[in-house]
Write an enzyme that holds these catalytic residues in place. Structure first.
Site, PDB file in Angstrom:
ATOM      1  N   ASP A 146       0.692  -1.638   0.032  1.00 50.95           N
ATOM      2  CA  ASP A 146      -0.188   0.099   0.059  1.00 50.95           C
ATOM      3  C   ASP A 146       0.837   1.343   0.239  1.00 50.95           C
ATOM      4  O   ASP A 146       2.129   1.530   0.940  1.00 50.95           O
ATOM      5  CB  ASP A 146      -0.683   0.003   1.330  1.00 50.95           C
ATOM      6  CG  ASP A 146      -0.440   0.284   2.254  1.00 50.95           C
ATOM      7  OD1 ASP A 146       0.432  -0.484   2.296  1.00 50.95           O
ATOM      8  OD2 ASP A 146      -0.465   1.007   3.287  1.00 50.95           O
ATOM      9  N   GLU A 149       0.129  -0.836   5.785  1.00 52.34           N
ATOM     10  CA  GLU A 149       1.112  -0.479   6.689  1.00 52.34           C
ATOM     11  C   GLU A 149       0.737   1.073   7.171  1.00 52.34           C
ATOM     12  O   GLU A 149       1.208   1.453   8.075  1.00 52.34           O
ATOM     13  CB  GLU A 149       2.527  -0.515   6.257  1.00 52.34           C
ATOM     14  CG  GLU A 149       3.896  -0.194   7.089  1.00 52.34           C
ATOM     15  CD  GLU A 149       3.906   1.142   6.871  1.00 52.34           C
ATOM     16  OE1 GLU A 149       5.377   0.964   7.511  1.00 52.34           O
ATOM     17  OE2 GLU A 149       3.688   2.134   6.212  1.00 52.34           O
TER      18      GLU A 149
HETATM   19 ZN   LIG Z   1       6.496   2.894   4.025  1.00 49.38          ZN
END
Ligand SMILES: [Zn+2]
Length: 491
Positions: A79, A146
């Site tokens: 992501d 993340e």
């Molecule tokens: Zn990163």
């Protein structure tokens, strides 16, 4: 001057990166990108497993003759943060990133580039595709979410990796090796406040504190910046002789941001305004002098308000709220005894809001030492009890305690020195990394993080050095071969 993207080396890595850049992949919207990653792995005959969160785990057998080596995992997050310039027309749900080459720099046209961590994903895929790297048994773990709370890593099944070593490829500073990070824990303090009618004849005023830099509570907590909530609370405390009645107090935005703005809605006796203005100007001058170059734009404003309801907190409740906000800890609690300049433990007084007869205060605590993180939350809880608040806390996420003697870090640094003539600088971050969570689910797993040079990640100015990606690739291949060789005695 034209700089064709096709000529960038290493070809395989850049090929994967450019293909991935065509797939929208903001946090929470990774399905197409993870499906693409899985397809690339299957096309290379590598078995793929996926978990409910969307994380992708790929395995590749060792190069011939390296079967007995310990397994190594490569890990990156798919992501990216979606930020664009105001003037840029871009839909992060549908549009590909427009990648632009500018000499040695790669950037995007008006948006984040997603080199964080698209380079890590592309490098891992290029290793899977490489016929020449003499690696041991390989695992590639590509995570989701993340950038929005490490949600993919949080959902990872404990023990899903068989590897002995993990190379996290989510790092933006060439020549540096990351060996530790902070854990985090959030607290929320709640206090009911009894309301009564504002005294007759009083007028409403809004006192605001703003102009502060703020910043990330992991990266900027030790930079001396002002906390708007704390500055406002200090002002309210000092202005107590004006006999204000407090209707509401609010400020801050995200738990992981140092609050830049805060305000209080006050009711004042008629005729108090001129003297109050003087006092506020004095407090502003004092605060500005105290913060100095750390936060030179701090500003107080006092403006007339016209609230729909004329309700204020009962005096003792208002005083308890202000006292709590004034005394609640904020900033660095302890420095790291391992890495000079690294914050080991800190807390951020992040947010306050007044609604439905209650004041809510959000705080976030960080430490690479698990017990210290809990100790800060306990301290806040003790203080909260004195002021009539009750405290709830989140689950938190674990840290990764830095170890300068880490044998894996020593080996990676030695490979770097053999290749480039100098060892790597060891660093740790006061932010959270996926390694903390992965390590918790895999006791004994050795981990390090490294990557190429990137600048201004999470902004439309994000850029990555093409030549440092080439060096990163050389280092990664050499490290994999080193880890597939006979381990040194005692390791
Ligand atoms: Zn990163």
């Amino acid at each position: 001057m034209e700089y064709p993207l096709e000529s960038m080396e290493p070809r395989a890595l850049w090929g994967y990166f450019l293909a991935l850049s065509r797939i929208p992949r903001g946090s929470g919207n990774e399905a197409a990108a993870t499906a693409w990653v899985a397809d690339q792995a299957r096309a290379l005959n590598c078995p793929v497993t996926r978990d409910a969160a969307g994380n992708v785990l790929i395995r590749k057998p060792a190069a011939p003759g390296r079967e007995a080596a310990p397994a190594t995992a490569l890990q990156a997050h798919v992501d990216m943060v979606c930020e664009k310039n105001e003037a840029t027309v871009h839909d992060f749900l549908t549009d590909p990133i427009t990648v632009v080459r500018d000499g040695d720099l790669l950037r995007a046209r008006g948006t984040t580039l997603g080199a964080d961590d698209g380079i890590g994903v592309a490098a891992a895929l290029a290793v899977l595709a490489s016929p020449s790297i003499q690696h041991g048994p390989l695992e590639v773990l590509i995570t989701v979410g993340e950038e929005t709370g490490l949600t993919g890593a949080k959902a990872l099944q404990a023990g899903c990796l068989r590897a002995a070593n993990l190379l996290n490829l989510d790092s933006g500073k060439a020549g540096f090796i990351t060996i530790g990070c902070s854990g985090g824990l959030d607290s929320q303090a709640v206090r009911p406040v009894a309301l009564r009618a504002a005294s007759p004849g009083r007028s409403a005023w809004r006192l605001k504190v703003g102009g502060l830099k703020g910043g990330h509570s992991g990266g900027a907590i030790n930079q001396g910046r002002g906390n708007a909530i704390q500055i406002l609370a200090r002002a309210l405390w000092a202005l107590m002789p004006f006999d204000w009645e407090l209707a509401a107090v609010s400020g801050g935005d995200k738990r992981n941001a140092i609050p830049r703005e805060a305000s209080a809605l006050l009711f004042l006796e008629p005729g108090r305004e001129p003297r109050l203005r003087e006092a506020v100007a004095g407090l502003e001058a004092e605060t500005r002098a105290a913060l100095g170059a750390f936060d030179p734009e701090v500003a107080f404003t006092l403006e007339s308000a016209a609230p729909a309801v004329r309700e204020v907190m009962r005096d003792q409740d208002a005083r308890a709220v202000v006292a709590f906000l004034f005394t609640a800890p904020h900033g660095v609690i302890a420095e790291s005894p391992v890495i000079p300049g690294l914050v080991q433990t800190s807390t951020n007084l992040a947010k306050v809001a007044t609604s439905e007869g209650a004041v809510r205060v959000a705080m976030s605590h960080r430490s690479s030492v698990a017990s210290s993180k809990v100790a800060v939350a306990d301290r806040v809880e003790a203080l909260a009890a004195l002021a009539g608040f009750t405290l709830g806390r989140g689950e938190g996420y674990p840290g990764w305690q830095p170890d300068l003697e880490s044998p894996l870090a020593q080996r990676v640094s030695a490979v770097h020195e053999a290749l480039f003539g100098k060892p790597m600088a060891f660093r740790a971050t006061h932010g959270g990394l996926e390694c903390g969570l992965i390590g918790e689910g895999h006791p004994g797993l050795r981990m390090v993080s490294f990557g190429p040079d990137m600048w201004d990640i999470h902004t439309p100015d994000e850029r990555v050095s093409i030549s440092s990606v080439a060096q990163f690739w050389t280092l990664l291949g050499a490290v994999l071969e080193e880890l597939a060789s006979v381990p040194p005695a005692g390791a």
